[in-house]
Structures are given as C-alpha cells and as structure tokens.
Scaffold this active site. Structure first.
Site, PDB file in Angstrom:
ATOM      1  N   LYS A 108      80.247 -25.168 112.804  1.00 17.75           N
ATOM      2  CA  LYS A 108      80.293 -26.214 111.757  1.00 17.75           C
ATOM      3  C   LYS A 108      79.140 -27.188 111.996  1.00 17.75           C
ATOM      4  CE  LYS A 108      84.563 -25.218 110.060  1.00 17.75           C
ATOM      5  NZ  LYS A 108      84.834 -24.069 110.897  1.00 17.75           N
ATOM      6  N   ARG A 395      57.750  10.139  86.685  1.00 23.74           N
ATOM      7  CA  ARG A 395      58.566  11.175  86.046  1.00 23.74           C
ATOM      8  C   ARG A 395      58.284  12.522  86.693  1.00 23.74           C
ATOM      9  NH1 ARG A 395      61.270  10.234  81.558  1.00 23.74           N
ATOM     10  NH2 ARG A 395      61.341  12.471  81.237  1.00 23.74           N
ATOM     11  N   LYS A 399      57.261  13.831  79.123  1.00 23.50           N
ATOM     12  CA  LYS A 399      57.788  14.296  77.841  1.00 23.50           C
ATOM     13  C   LYS A 399      56.641  14.430  76.842  1.00 23.50           C
ATOM     14  CE  LYS A 399      60.769  10.972  77.426  1.00 23.50           C
ATOM     15  NZ  LYS A 399      61.785  10.089  76.906  1.00 23.50           N
ATOM     16  N   ASP A 421      61.970   8.296  99.407  1.00 24.09           N
ATOM     17  CA  ASP A 421      62.432   9.661  99.165  1.00 24.09           C
ATOM     18  C   ASP A 421      63.554   9.979 100.146  1.00 24.09           C
ATOM     19  OD1 ASP A 421      62.586  12.070  97.906  1.00 24.09           O
ATOM     20  OD2 ASP A 421      60.634  12.807  98.505  1.00 24.09           O
ATOM     21  N   ASP A 422      64.223  11.120  99.946  1.00 21.08           N
ATOM     22  CA  ASP A 422      65.385  11.411 100.794  1.00 21.08           C
ATOM     23  C   ASP A 422      65.028  12.121 102.091  1.00 21.08           C
ATOM     24  OD1 ASP A 422      64.700  13.667  99.360  1.00 21.08           O
ATOM     25  OD2 ASP A 422      66.701  14.047  98.555  1.00 21.08           O
ATOM     26  N   ILE A 423      64.285  13.227 101.992  1.00 19.43           N
ATOM     27  CA  ILE A 423      64.010  13.994 103.205  1.00 19.43           C
ATOM     28  C   ILE A 423      62.594  14.572 103.126  1.00 19.43           C
ATOM     29  CG2 ILE A 423      65.321  15.930 102.192  1.00 19.43           C
ATOM     30  CD1 ILE A 423      65.930  16.846 105.064  1.00 19.43           C
ATOM     31  N   LEU A 424      61.925  14.579 104.246  1.00 22.14           N
ATOM     32  CA  LEU A 424      60.589  15.190 104.310  1.00 22.14           C
ATOM     33  C   LEU A 424      60.733  16.550 104.958  1.00 22.14           C
ATOM     34  CD1 LEU A 424      58.399  12.274 105.755  1.00 22.14           C
ATOM     35  CD2 LEU A 424      58.387  13.116 103.397  1.00 22.14           C
ATOM     36  N   ILE A 425      60.449  17.604 104.190  1.00 19.46           N
ATOM     37  CA  ILE A 425      60.438  18.948 104.783  1.00 19.46           C
ATOM     38  C   ILE A 425      58.969  19.335 104.975  1.00 19.46           C
ATOM     39  CG2 ILE A 425      61.095  21.365 104.493  1.00 19.46           C
ATOM     40  CD1 ILE A 425      63.569  19.693 104.767  1.00 19.46           C
ATOM     41  N   SER A 426      58.281  19.663 103.868  1.00 20.70           N
ATOM     42  CA  SER A 426      56.835  19.915 103.971  1.00 20.70           C
ATOM     43  C   SER A 426      56.070  18.631 103.629  1.00 20.70           C
ATOM     44  CB  SER A 426      56.440  21.014 102.993  1.00 20.70           C
ATOM     45  OG  SER A 426      56.602  20.527 101.667  1.00 20.70           O
TER      46      SER A 426
HETATM   47  O1  LIG Z   1      67.566  20.354 103.240  1.00 18.06           O
HETATM   48  C1  LIG Z   1      66.886  19.977 102.241  1.00 18.06           C
HETATM   49  C2  LIG Z   1      65.595  20.383 101.983  1.00 18.06           C
HETATM   50  C3  LIG Z   1      64.900  19.943 100.884  1.00 18.06           C
HETATM   51  N1  LIG Z   1      65.488  19.085 100.017  1.00 18.06           N
HETATM   52  C4  LIG Z   1      64.709  18.637  98.810  1.00 18.06           C
HETATM   53  O2  LIG Z   1      63.334  18.928  98.983  1.00 18.06           O
HETATM   54  C5  LIG Z   1      62.542  17.759  99.089  1.00 18.06           C
HETATM   55  C6  LIG Z   1      61.761  17.755 100.345  1.00 18.06           C
HETATM   56  O3  LIG Z   1      60.983  18.892 100.479  1.00 18.06           O
HETATM   57  P1  LIG Z   1      59.415  18.810 100.681  1.00 18.06           P
HETATM   58  O4  LIG Z   1      59.079  20.173 101.181  1.00 18.06           O
HETATM   59  O5  LIG Z   1      59.146  17.733 101.705  1.00 18.06           O
HETATM   60  O6  LIG Z   1      58.806  18.498  99.364  1.00 18.06           O
HETATM   61  C7  LIG Z   1      63.485  16.600  99.127  1.00 18.06           C
HETATM   62  O7  LIG Z   1      62.986  15.521  98.369  1.00 18.06           O
HETATM   63  C8  LIG Z   1      64.761  17.152  98.562  1.00 18.06           C
HETATM   64  O8  LIG Z   1      64.791  16.929  97.194  1.00 18.06           O
HETATM   65  C9  LIG Z   1      66.762  18.685 100.260  1.00 18.06           C
HETATM   66  O9  LIG Z   1      67.342  17.883  99.506  1.00 18.06           O
HETATM   67  N2  LIG Z   1      67.444  19.135 101.365  1.00 18.06           N
END
Ligand SMILES: O=c1ccn([C@@H]2O[C@H](COP(=O)(O)O)[C@@H](O)[C@H]2O)c(=O)[nH]1
Length: 498
Positions: A108, A395, A399, A421-426
C-alpha cells in the site's frame, strides 16, 4: 516471465484463483511455534528466536500450499514492524516461494519521494511480481512502478474498514470517490500491468468496480468478514463471484481466510476452499460460454525443468504435437507433425502461447505485426491486441477482383514489420512472407516463431537477411515430453536424430 503470464499459468496449473497472505503476525502464531520462546520477553535473544519461529511457520505454510494457490501476498507492514530481522525474514520468505507462483507485495505504498527506490527494491532486489499502491498520490506514484513492463501494480480502491466510508463514499452514493479512483486509474496502464484491489464482504462495491472495469484483474479482500468462524466457507460466495468475475468467468483473485495460517493442516483447508470456489465458478458461469479448464495430468517433470514445460505438455495433451509420419511441403517425410492451429480452440493454451510470443516481441523494435496466413493469423491478431500494435498480413493468393491487395491492413511505406509465424521447418513460408511484405516498401528485420525445427533453419533465415527468434526448439519439446513420460524412448530417439 511477466506477472500476467505467471498468474495465468499458476491459475491453470494449480486450478486455483486463491491468493494466500503470508503475514507473520506474532500474535496469532500457532502455539507449537510460540512455545519455543517467551512472547512477553523483551530481550534481543528472544526477539531473534521469535523471528526464527516466524520463519519456520511461514516456510511450513508455503511448503503446504504452493500447489493450491495462484499467488502469495506478504504484507510488508508485518515484516518492517520487526525491524532489520523482519526484513531478513521477508527475504527468506520470498526466496522460499516457488518461482512459478507470483508474489504480490502488499505494501500500500503511498510516498512519492521514496517510490523510485521502493520500486527498485521490490522488483529488482526482492523480485516480487506485483505491488499494492495507495491511489491518492495519483499517476506520478504509479508511474515509478510502471517503469517495469513485466511487473504489475494493484491500486487499492476500496477498503472494508467501516470508518473508511467517510472518505470513499464521499460525496454521494451515486458518485463516490472510490469509483472515481477506479475510473481514473485505468488510464495509467493496460490490463496486464494495472489491477484493482477491492476489500469488501459486501458484493455491492465489488459489482460496481467490475462494471467500471470490465477487463481488469481484481484482487478481492476482506470477503471473510461476515462468514462463519470456521474459515472454510464464504457465506456469500456465489454473490461475490457474480459481482467480481469478468465476462469470461475470470479476472478475479480471492483471498484465503487467514485462519489457514493458524491451523495444523493448512493444505486441507486451502484445498477444500479451492474446490468449493471452482465448483461455484462453474455454477456461476453456466449461462455464458465456458471452456473446459485444463486439468494437469500427473507429471513427473520437476519444476527445475524447462520454463515452458507445462505449456509443452498442454500442447501435447490437446493434440498439437503428434508422432506420425507426415509429408512436408519440401517433399521430406518427418516422423512428427506440429499443428499449432489447434490452439485457437483452447483459450487457456492460446492465451499462454500468445504470452510467450509477447515476451519476445516486447524486446524488439517494430511498427506493425504481420501474421503469415493462415496458421499464424489468430496468433498475430492476439499479439496485436495484447501489445496494442497494428496488424497486417500478406495474402497467400492475390484475388483477381476487388482491391487486389498483396497486403491486407493499413501501413506506411518504410515502416518496420515484425513477422509472426508458427513453425520454421525449411523457413520457406516465413521468408516468402517477409519478402512479400518488403516488396510493398516495408522493412522486415525479425521473424518470430513458436517452434524452431533446428537442423540449420535459423542459419537459412539469417542468410536471407532476417533475425530468427523462437519460443521453443524442437529438441526442448522432445526432451520435456520424454522426461514427463509422454513419449517413448523410441519416439524420443527418432526426434533426436533428425
Ligand atoms: O510439423 C509441421 C510442419 C510444417 N507446418 C507448416 O509449414 C510451415 C513451415 O514450413 P517451412 O518449410 O518452414 O515453410 C508452417 O508455417 C506450417 O504452416 C506445420 O504446421 N507443422
């Protein structure tokens, strides 16, 4: 971790909205501690012995209740009243609180001149997560504490003390001073940093505060004043919940009766109160849309594990992490799939995930947030609202009709955009999204994701000219799931060898 995230996590993990005051009041210390010294004695040695006994008592309370409460609230006055030894007791008591349980220092505080030092001591030296303040020094006082973006202040706006009515109810029932406080203090800071404290056994004041502050966290106090002496039941619990809960059935912390400190088995009392409150919340919320609360499974992770261990387990439990062979956009086959799109259907997890991104974004400099469609649009929207930044998104496909915009939302050329973004794979989706944004005259420096799949993807992001930031690495997820027994050794090894 910010106070807000810590509190949300503690509520979810302990399934509790109860806050326990840690008040070492020698006058109510249980006999078993008191017998060890002479309460009447004035000697130095006895004073020290008393403080030792108070420490044993506080430590016992913490050890007994740390899995049952969402916050602890030491009242500073009890500690300072004992002089230097009291401050040592405070330091020891704070250190005994598990780091995942937020601490609200009930100070306080009401002195402007000492407020900068007080904020530094409380937040930096003592490491508390929030502090209570008196409102009447105004925004100047609050500002000293609001310099710490991860901490919070609780503005004390109503007291249950009967003679306080002379002031707080002034000048009229229709426009009392305390409601002026509620209305005015909300412009000082956002909902994550400024909460309200309301002390009243009568739900009327609580309801009035809630109606003026529909989105603020409220710490209710003194709700036990009219209840039976047993301390186990709040007489008007339903009325208090109806008055204090927000539209989502949350936003409220309730105090545990201080009787819990003096009985032999505080855990039993706090547990039964917690369960009673949770049942009453479910009953209260039956007319509004409610989501199932996440009940943690028995988990073998010790608390010294990964700081996001519980979130990782929640994501696994709601099906965001599966072990099945999946074809990636790159043509590779992976032994797992992460589907973060599912979080939107579980508000608690969604909120926690946004909190982890927000901690990273708070450290970055940018003008707008961009989400990469479709998976990251809800998260980016949540972040834009949480951090109060404008949102845009590139986008996926342009369109052939209408405005034919490449970027949705308003922006000015030259502005800096943080990509979410959610996940980086490549790294392809994030890099392509960033390049689309740059092609419209905007700058991208940072890309923030929830999961880094590792295997060199961050190097690729760097090589493309961006700085990657990730909440979690896939190896951390793997380790946590394995340690908790969620995945087999075979699955663990498969992921380890990616
Ligand atoms: O386990 C996974 C793998 C990929 N994703 C989707 O792909 C992209 C990422 O992939 P990049 O090769 O890096 O472009 C990610 O944005 C997801 O949309 C996923 O959801 N889960």
């Amino acid at each position: 971790m910010s106070f807000d995230s810590k509190l949300r996590n503690a509520i979810a993990i302990n399934q509790s909205i109860l806050c326990l005051g840690l008040d070492p009041n020698p006058e109510v210390m249980p006999a078993k501690y008191r017998e060890a010294y002479d309460l009447e004695s004035k000697s130095e040695a006895h004073h020290e012995r008393m403080v030792d006994c108070l420490w044993e008592w506080m430590n016992f309370i913490i050890q007994s209740t740390a899995d049952l409460v969402c916050a602890y609230k030491p009242t500073l006055g009890f500690y300072t009243a004992m002089g230097a030894a009291g401050l040592e007791l405070l330091t020891k008591t704070l250190a005994a609180i598990p780091p995942e349980i937020p601490i609200i220092l009930d100070a306080k505080h009401a002195d402007l001149n000492s407020s900068t030092v007080m904020a530094k001591t409380a937040f930096e030296q003592w490491g508390v997560d929030a502090i209570t303040l008196s409102p009447y020094l105004g925004q100047d006082l609050a500002a000293r504490f609001l310099m710490y973006p991860d901490k919070a202040i609780f503005v004390s706006c109503y007291s249950s003390n009967s003679t306080a009515q002379d002031f707080q109810a002034y000048p009229s029932r229709e426009q009392p001073l305390y409601l002026n406080v509620v209305q005015n203090c909300q412009v000082w800071a956002g909902t994550e940093n400024l909460a309200l404290e309301v002390g009243s056994a009568n739900p009327d004041a609580l309801a009035k505060v809630r109606s003026l502050a529909p989105e603020r966290l409220i710490l209710a106090r003194s709700i036990w004043a009219n209840s039976q002496a047993t301390g186990q039941k709040i007489d008007n619990l339903t009325e208090i919940l109806n008055a204090g809960l927000d539209a989502n059935g949350g936003g409220l912390i309730l105090p545990v009766n201080q009787d819990a400190l003096t009985i032999g088995d505080p855990a039993q009392l706090v547990r039964s109160l917690r369960d009673e409150v949770n049942q009453a919340i479910v009953a209260t919320a039956h007319q509004s849309p409610v989501c199932e609360q996440w009940i943690p499974n028995v988990c073998l992770i010790d608390q010294s594990g990964h700081p996001h261990a519980n979130l990782i387990l929640q994501l696994f439990d709601i099906g965001c992490i599966t072990f099945e062979e999946t074809l990636q956009a790159s043509g590779q086959i992976f032994p797992y799939y992460i589907d973060l799109r599912r979080i939107i259907s579980n508000p608690q997890v969604f909120d926690a995930v946004i909190g982890t991104y927000a901690e990273i974004l708070r450290e970055l400099k940018f003008d707008r947030i961009a989400g990469i469609p479709y998976g990251s649009l809800p998260t980016a929207s949540g972040l834009a609202l949480r951090l109060n930044f404008p949102l845009i998104f590139p986008r996926k496909e342009v369109k052939a009709y209408g405005a034919r915009r490449l970027i949705e939302g308003n922006y000015e050329a030259g502005e800096t955009i943080v990509v979410v973004d959610d996940i980086l794979i490549s790294g392809k989706s994030a890099i392509e999204g960033a390049q689309k944004i740059e092609s419209c005259g905007l700058k991208v420096q940072d890309i923030v994701v929830f999961i880094d799949h590792e295997a060199g993807v961050c190097d690729r992001i760097h090589q493309s000219g961006y700085s990657p930031h990730a909440v979690l690495k896939i190896s951390e997820i793997n380790e946590t799931l394995y340690q908790s027994g969620r995945i087999t050794e075979k699955q663990f090894l498969t992921l380890s060898h990616l």
